[in-house]
Design an enzyme around this catalytic site. Sequence first.
Site, PDB file in Angstrom:
ATOM      1  N   PHE A   1       0.740  -0.866   0.191  1.00 49.75           N
ATOM      2  CA  PHE A   1      -0.250  -0.084   0.190  1.00 49.75           C
ATOM      3  C   PHE A   1       0.892   1.104  -0.230  1.00 49.75           C
ATOM      4  O   PHE A   1       1.582   1.376   0.956  1.00 49.75           O
ATOM      5  CB  PHE A   1      -0.995  -0.344   1.215  1.00 49.75           C
ATOM      6  CG  PHE A   1      -1.694   1.293   1.086  1.00 49.75           C
ATOM      7  CD1 PHE A   1      -2.897   0.842   1.212  1.00 49.75           C
ATOM      8  CD2 PHE A   1      -1.097   2.606   1.867  1.00 49.75           C
ATOM      9  CE1 PHE A   1      -3.857   2.564   1.107  1.00 49.75           C
ATOM     10  CE2 PHE A   1      -2.045   3.846   1.714  1.00 49.75           C
ATOM     11  CZ  PHE A   1      -2.868   3.325   1.483  1.00 49.75           C
ATOM     12  N   GLU A   2       0.912   1.789  -0.807  1.00 51.24           N
ATOM     13  CA  GLU A   2       1.705   3.467  -1.403  1.00 51.24           C
ATOM     14  C   GLU A   2       0.808   3.975  -1.815  1.00 51.24           C
ATOM     15  O   GLU A   2       0.095   3.751  -3.160  1.00 51.24           O
ATOM     16  CB  GLU A   2       2.779   3.271  -1.846  1.00 51.24           C
ATOM     17  CG  GLU A   2       3.949   2.304  -1.252  1.00 51.24           C
ATOM     18  CD  GLU A   2       5.780   2.235  -2.134  1.00 51.24           C
ATOM     19  OE1 GLU A   2       6.239   1.762  -1.425  1.00 51.24           O
ATOM     20  OE2 GLU A   2       5.552   2.053  -3.111  1.00 51.24           O
ATOM     21  N   ILE A   3       0.530   5.794  -1.505  1.00 52.34           N
ATOM     22  CA  ILE A   3       0.183   6.509  -2.413  1.00 52.34           C
ATOM     23  C   ILE A   3       1.441   7.827  -2.101  1.00 52.34           C
ATOM     24  O   ILE A   3       1.968   8.278  -0.667  1.00 52.34           O
ATOM     25  CB  ILE A   3      -0.891   7.320  -1.875  1.00 52.34           C
ATOM     26  CG1 ILE A   3      -2.245   5.751  -1.516  1.00 52.34           C
ATOM     27  CG2 ILE A   3      -1.745   8.528  -2.386  1.00 52.34           C
ATOM     28  CD1 ILE A   3      -3.471   5.943  -0.599  1.00 52.34           C
TER      29      ILE A   3
END
Length: 355
Positions: A261-263
Site C-alpha cells: 500500500f503506497e500513495i
Amino acid sequence: MSISFETRRYVVFSILSLLALLYATILLRGGLRQSSSSGIPISAQLGSTIRRENATLVILARNSDLKGVISSMRNLERRFNHRYQYPWVFLNDEEFTNEFKGLVLLETNAPVHFGSIPKEQWVQPAWIDEGKAEESRHRLKEQNIIYGDSSSYRNMCRFNSGYFFHHPLLQQFKYYWRIEPDVKYFCDMSYDPFQYMIQNNQTYGFTITLFETPETVTTLWDSVKEFMTKYPQYIANDNALEFISSNGGKTYNMCHFWSNFEIADMDFWRSDAYQTFFEFLDAKGGFYYERWGDAPVHSIAAALFLPKHRLHFFQDIGYQHASYQHCPSSDESLGNSCSCHRWNTIGKFLYLCNP
C-alpha cells in the site's frame, strides 16, 4: 443476376454477426459504459462535480492473478473510485491475455491501460554472479524465509524499487496508488487521498508498518551508511531517521512502511537523490545476493531524503493484505463507514514501528 434465398439469408446473418461482435467489442472497451441512468455521460458528470488530480492506480500482476485483481478492483471501485474514476495501469512481465483485459475492463468506467515490462528491467542482470545468487537462495530456503528461493520475487522487488515509475504508461502521471491482487479496503472514502497529498504537501503515504526479516537484508544498512557518507547532500535536515534506526543510525531497526500500500509522488522516485540511491544499492547486488525488498528500500529513502512532515499515515483507510490489516478506530475513521473489526488490527496487541 438473381440471388437465392439461402445466399441472402447467409449475407444478412453474417452482417448481424459482425454488428454483434462490434457491439461486444465496444462494450468491453468501455465505450458504451459512459452512459448513466440519468442519460448524462459519466465523463460530463465528473467534469462538473469531481476534480481528478494527475494520478493513477497501479497494479503489477500476472494473468494468473486475475481472480485476485478483480476482487481488489471491485473493492476499491465500490469504496472510492466509482466516484473519481482514476485511471488504472496494469503492468506484467508478460503480455496480458485477452481474457484478462476483457474482464478487467468490465469492472470500471475509468480508463484502463495495459503494459508489458521491458525485459532488461525485470530479469536478473547479466553482471550478477549466478553462483553467489543461487547460494543465497538456497541458504534462505533452508532458513524457511518466505520467497527465499524465488528469483521472480527478487525481480519484482528490484523492479518496484527502481523502475516502475519509469514505465512509459506512467510518464503522464505524478501520483500513484499501488494496488495488489487480493487486498481489501474496509472503509468508504469521502475524500480524495491524492488531493489530500497535494493540498498538504505530502510525498509518501502508508497505512501499515512492519519489521523486515533480518536475514534478507544483512548488508543493506552498511550500504546505506556508505551512501550517506558519500552523498550527505541528499539527507534532509528534519528527516525521520528515528523511524528506521533506534540508535542514531548505527544499525537498522528493520522498520519499514509496508509498500504493497503506497500513495506517493513518483517525482520523488524520479529525483536525483533517489535515482542515485537506487543505482548505488543496485550495484551492490543485494537484491539477488540477499533478498532486499522494495519496502525497506523505499522506506529508508523516504525516511532519509524527506522531511518527516511529508510522510503521511492514512489511519482512516482500512486495509488488509494477507493476514495483516489496519482497521481504523471510530476516531480515526473520520466518520466513514467501515466493515472491519478493530480487535483484529495489527499493532493492537503487538509492538509495531511508529513513524
